[in-house]
Design a protein around this motif. Sequence first.
Motif, PDB file in Angstrom:
ATOM      1  N   ILE A 185       0.843  -1.194   0.000  1.00 26.40           N
ATOM      2  CA  ILE A 185       0.000   0.000   0.000  1.00 26.40           C
ATOM      3  C   ILE A 185       0.882   1.248   0.000  1.00 26.40           C
ATOM      4  O   ILE A 185       2.041   1.203   0.421  1.00 26.40           O
ATOM      5  N   ILE A 186       0.343   2.357  -0.502  1.00 28.28           N
ATOM      6  CA  ILE A 186       0.993   3.657  -0.334  1.00 28.28           C
ATOM      7  C   ILE A 186       0.592   4.145   1.058  1.00 28.28           C
ATOM      8  O   ILE A 186      -0.546   4.557   1.281  1.00 28.28           O
ATOM      9  N   ASN A 187       1.526   4.070   1.986  1.00 32.13           N
ATOM     10  CA  ASN A 187       1.192   4.372   3.379  1.00 32.13           C
ATOM     11  C   ASN A 187       1.137   5.871   3.652  1.00 32.13           C
ATOM     12  O   ASN A 187       0.326   6.333   4.454  1.00 32.13           O
ATOM     13  N   SER A 188       1.990   6.642   2.985  1.00 30.74           N
ATOM     14  CA  SER A 188       1.969   8.094   3.183  1.00 30.74           C
ATOM     15  C   SER A 188       2.604   8.807   2.003  1.00 30.74           C
ATOM     16  O   SER A 188       3.419   8.226   1.265  1.00 30.74           O
ATOM     17  N   ILE A 189       2.206  10.076   1.800  1.00 30.72           N
ATOM     18  CA  ILE A 189       2.772  10.956   0.777  1.00 30.72           C
ATOM     19  C   ILE A 189       3.139  12.265   1.483  1.00 30.72           C
ATOM     20  O   ILE A 189       2.267  12.949   2.020  1.00 30.72           O
ATOM     21  N   LYS A 190       4.431  12.607   1.489  1.00 29.61           N
ATOM     22  CA  LYS A 190       4.887  13.807   2.189  1.00 29.61           C
ATOM     23  C   LYS A 190       5.534  14.776   1.200  1.00 29.61           C
ATOM     24  O   LYS A 190       6.475  14.406   0.492  1.00 29.61           O
ATOM     25  N   LEU A 191       5.018  16.012   1.171  1.00 27.45           N
ATOM     26  CA  LEU A 191       5.546  17.054   0.295  1.00 27.45           C
ATOM     27  C   LEU A 191       6.454  17.979   1.090  1.00 27.45           C
ATOM     28  O   LEU A 191       6.166  18.302   2.251  1.00 27.45           O
ATOM     29  N   SER A 192       7.539  18.439   0.458  1.00 26.68           N
ATOM     30  CA  SER A 192       8.443  19.371   1.139  1.00 26.68           C
ATOM     31  C   SER A 192       7.760  20.699   1.421  1.00 26.68           C
ATOM     32  O   SER A 192       8.127  21.415   2.352  1.00 26.68           O
ATOM     33  N   ASN A 193       6.759  21.034   0.619  1.00 22.84           N
ATOM     34  CA  ASN A 193       5.963  22.247   0.841  1.00 22.84           C
ATOM     35  C   ASN A 193       4.547  21.972   0.360  1.00 22.84           C
ATOM     36  O   ASN A 193       4.342  21.661  -0.807  1.00 22.84           O
ATOM     37  N   THR A 194       3.589  22.059   1.255  1.00 25.52           N
ATOM     38  CA  THR A 194       2.196  21.781   0.878  1.00 25.52           C
ATOM     39  C   THR A 194       1.503  22.996   0.263  1.00 25.52           C
ATOM     40  O   THR A 194       0.388  22.870  -0.248  1.00 25.52           O
ATOM     41  N   ASN A 195       2.169  24.155   0.317  1.00 24.33           N
ATOM     42  CA  ASN A 195       1.626  25.367  -0.310  1.00 24.33           C
ATOM     43  C   ASN A 195       2.697  26.009  -1.194  1.00 24.33           C
ATOM     44  O   ASN A 195       3.151  27.133  -0.937  1.00 24.33           O
ATOM     45  N   PRO A 196       3.094  25.306  -2.234  1.00 22.27           N
ATOM     46  CA  PRO A 196       4.189  25.823  -3.058  1.00 22.27           C
ATOM     47  C   PRO A 196       3.759  26.973  -3.953  1.00 22.27           C
ATOM     48  O   PRO A 196       2.576  27.157  -4.251  1.00 22.27           O
ATOM     49  N   LYS A 197       4.765  27.723  -4.408  1.00 26.86           N
ATOM     50  CA  LYS A 197       4.533  28.798  -5.369  1.00 26.86           C
ATOM     51  C   LYS A 197       4.748  28.260  -6.782  1.00 26.86           C
ATOM     52  O   LYS A 197       5.385  27.226  -6.972  1.00 26.86           O
ATOM     53  N   VAL A 198       4.207  28.961  -7.726  1.00 25.45           N
ATOM     54  CA  VAL A 198       4.380  28.574  -9.121  1.00 25.45           C
ATOM     55  C   VAL A 198       5.867  28.488  -9.450  1.00 25.45           C
ATOM     56  O   VAL A 198       6.642  29.396  -9.114  1.00 25.45           O
ATOM     57  N   GLY A 199       6.278  27.376 -10.058  1.00 24.34           N
ATOM     58  CA  GLY A 199       7.666  27.195 -10.453  1.00 24.34           C
ATOM     59  C   GLY A 199       8.547  26.571  -9.391  1.00 24.34           C
ATOM     60  O   GLY A 199       9.697  26.203  -9.669  1.00 24.34           O
ATOM     61  N   GLU A 200       8.021  26.402  -8.173  1.00 26.21           N
ATOM     62  CA  GLU A 200       8.831  25.818  -7.087  1.00 26.21           C
ATOM     63  C   GLU A 200       9.016  24.319  -7.311  1.00 26.21           C
ATOM     64  O   GLU A 200       8.089  23.615  -7.707  1.00 26.21           O
ATOM     65  N   ASN A 201      10.204  23.816  -7.060  1.00 19.58           N
ATOM     66  CA  ASN A 201      10.512  22.388  -7.199  1.00 19.58           C
ATOM     67  C   ASN A 201      10.175  21.694  -5.881  1.00 19.58           C
ATOM     68  O   ASN A 201      10.832  21.939  -4.860  1.00 19.58           O
ATOM     69  N   VAL A 202       9.138  20.858  -5.885  1.00 23.66           N
ATOM     70  CA  VAL A 202       8.631  20.229  -4.660  1.00 23.66           C
ATOM     71  C   VAL A 202       9.146  18.790  -4.559  1.00 23.66           C
ATOM     72  O   VAL A 202       9.014  18.004  -5.504  1.00 23.66           O
ATOM     73  N   LYS A 203       9.719  18.447  -3.429  1.00 27.60           N
ATOM     74  CA  LYS A 203      10.182  17.077  -3.158  1.00 27.60           C
ATOM     75  C   LYS A 203       9.018  16.268  -2.578  1.00 27.60           C
ATOM     76  O   LYS A 203       8.321  16.720  -1.670  1.00 27.60           O
ATOM     77  N   ILE A 204       8.817  15.059  -3.120  1.00 27.97           N
ATOM     78  CA  ILE A 204       7.709  14.211  -2.673  1.00 27.97           C
ATOM     79  C   ILE A 204       8.273  12.864  -2.213  1.00 27.97           C
ATOM     80  O   ILE A 204       8.845  12.120  -3.023  1.00 27.97           O
ATOM     81  N   ASP A 205       8.121  12.557  -0.932  1.00 25.97           N
ATOM     82  CA  ASP A 205       8.550  11.271  -0.379  1.00 25.97           C
ATOM     83  C   ASP A 205       7.335  10.349  -0.266  1.00 25.97           C
ATOM     84  O   ASP A 205       6.368  10.668   0.439  1.00 25.97           O
ATOM     85  N   VAL A 206       7.384   9.216  -0.955  1.00 26.11           N
ATOM     86  CA  VAL A 206       6.272   8.263  -0.976  1.00 26.11           C
ATOM     87  C   VAL A 206       6.688   7.016  -0.197  1.00 26.11           C
ATOM     88  O   VAL A 206       7.656   6.343  -0.566  1.00 26.11           O
ATOM     89  N   GLU A 207       5.946   6.720   0.873  1.00 22.23           N
ATOM     90  CA  GLU A 207       6.245   5.550   1.703  1.00 22.23           C
ATOM     91  C   GLU A 207       5.348   4.383   1.301  1.00 22.23           C
ATOM     92  O   GLU A 207       4.125   4.497   1.299  1.00 22.23           O
ATOM     93  N   ILE A 208       5.962   3.250   0.972  1.00 18.30           N
ATOM     94  CA  ILE A 208       5.235   2.032   0.617  1.00 18.30           C
ATOM     95  C   ILE A 208       5.403   1.032   1.749  1.00 18.30           C
ATOM     96  O   ILE A 208       6.519   0.780   2.205  1.00 18.30           O
ATOM     97  N   LYS A 209       4.296   0.437   2.203  1.00 17.37           N
ATOM     98  CA  LYS A 209       4.340  -0.516   3.318  1.00 17.37           C
ATOM     99  C   LYS A 209       3.740  -1.846   2.898  1.00 17.37           C
ATOM    100  O   LYS A 209       2.752  -1.894   2.156  1.00 17.37           O
ATOM    101  N   ASN A 210       4.346  -2.933   3.394  1.00 14.78           N
ATOM    102  CA  ASN A 210       3.822  -4.282   3.155  1.00 14.78           C
ATOM    103  C   ASN A 210       2.967  -4.678   4.353  1.00 14.78           C
ATOM    104  O   ASN A 210       3.483  -4.950   5.439  1.00 14.78           O
ATOM    105  N   ILE A 211       1.646  -4.716   4.166  1.00 14.19           N
ATOM    106  CA  ILE A 211       0.739  -5.080   5.258  1.00 14.19           C
ATOM    107  C   ILE A 211       0.252  -6.524   5.117  1.00 14.19           C
ATOM    108  O   ILE A 211      -0.693  -6.934   5.780  1.00 14.19           O
ATOM    109  N   GLY A 212       0.915  -7.294   4.231  1.00 14.73           N
ATOM    110  CA  GLY A 212       0.493  -8.659   3.966  1.00 14.73           C
ATOM    111  C   GLY A 212       1.108  -9.671   4.909  1.00 14.73           C
ATOM    112  O   GLY A 212       1.679  -9.340   5.959  1.00 14.73           O
TER     113      GLY A 212
END
Length: 333
Positions: A164-191
């Motif tokens: 599952i995609i357990n979480s999505i974290k953005l370096s800035n949740t209110n970015p300005k136009v043209g800003e380069n946003v880092k996105i960390d996606v956490e995947i977890k095995n719940i099986g």
Amino acid sequence: RRQRQMCIRDRNKAKWSSSDSDILESRGNGWFKGLEKGNTKISAEYEGKVGYKYIKVISRLDLTVEDIYWEKLKEGESNPIFVKVRSNEAIKDVKVKLYVDDEFIGSATIDFEEGSTKHVGIFWKAKYGVHNVKAVVNPDNKIEETNEKNNEKTKQVKVLPDLIINSIKLSNTNPKVGENVKIDVEIKNIGYASSPAFWVTYKKSKNSYKSKSVNKILPPGKSATVTFYWKAECGIHELQFYADAKGYNLRGNIDELNENNNARSTVVVVKCVKKYVDLTINDKDITWEVENGNDVYFKVKVRNNGNDPSGAFDVALFIDCLLYTSDAADELD
């Protein structure tokens, strides 16, 4: 032997007896408590009238496997698989056997009170894959029952990973136009089993996507993080991410417990600002130097206070309102 016929309007008010017992407890619908198995004579006295007949008494006992379930499973570990069994009569030493893919796993013995339900756990060392689990009560048919068809139940168990995609974290949740946003996606095995290497895909639009691989085994309960980057654009955007998915068709290659929980998205709102160029020169931005005794050398600092690149431009020098000279300047951000 000829039997005397008798009509009893209220069977529960009649006084019942038999050759085995002076007083019988009626359970309605023709059932009685206290009769021994075999041929017996029962009598009823009601409003001064007595009737009797001979009947063959058989067991009323009925054992039923109602459910098979588990609370925790993990590949390579021994954990109990629970069997829910019901008995309508009191009885002791009832055996229950458990099979996985028709292989005998273990057994247990249960004592029942009348009308009771019991849960018994039999341990199984889980193996990777999809398996059929079968529970059987009274497997050797040593106990006589009214119904032998409800003595077993089969259920499928999947010892597989579940990403599952357990979480999505953005370096800035209110970015300005043209800003380069880092996105960390956490995947977890719940099986219940480890996952082999897999792909994670970031889908920007119908025809825009990017996939990254997780090149390691992910055990049950563990997580891995994949990083993406997004250049913020004006408007409302739904950023979509998929585990065990590669390419525009989101193709997966892992068998999972649940194939419908691999996606997750987040919405980002980027405030739209009208683009403009604002070139300014302040008094403090003009300096000069006297060279060779007569020549004056002017320095002019130009600023772009707008939000859009200016492109190349000219700077002109006027003396007494007359154009004296001009020079080209490069683009300003």
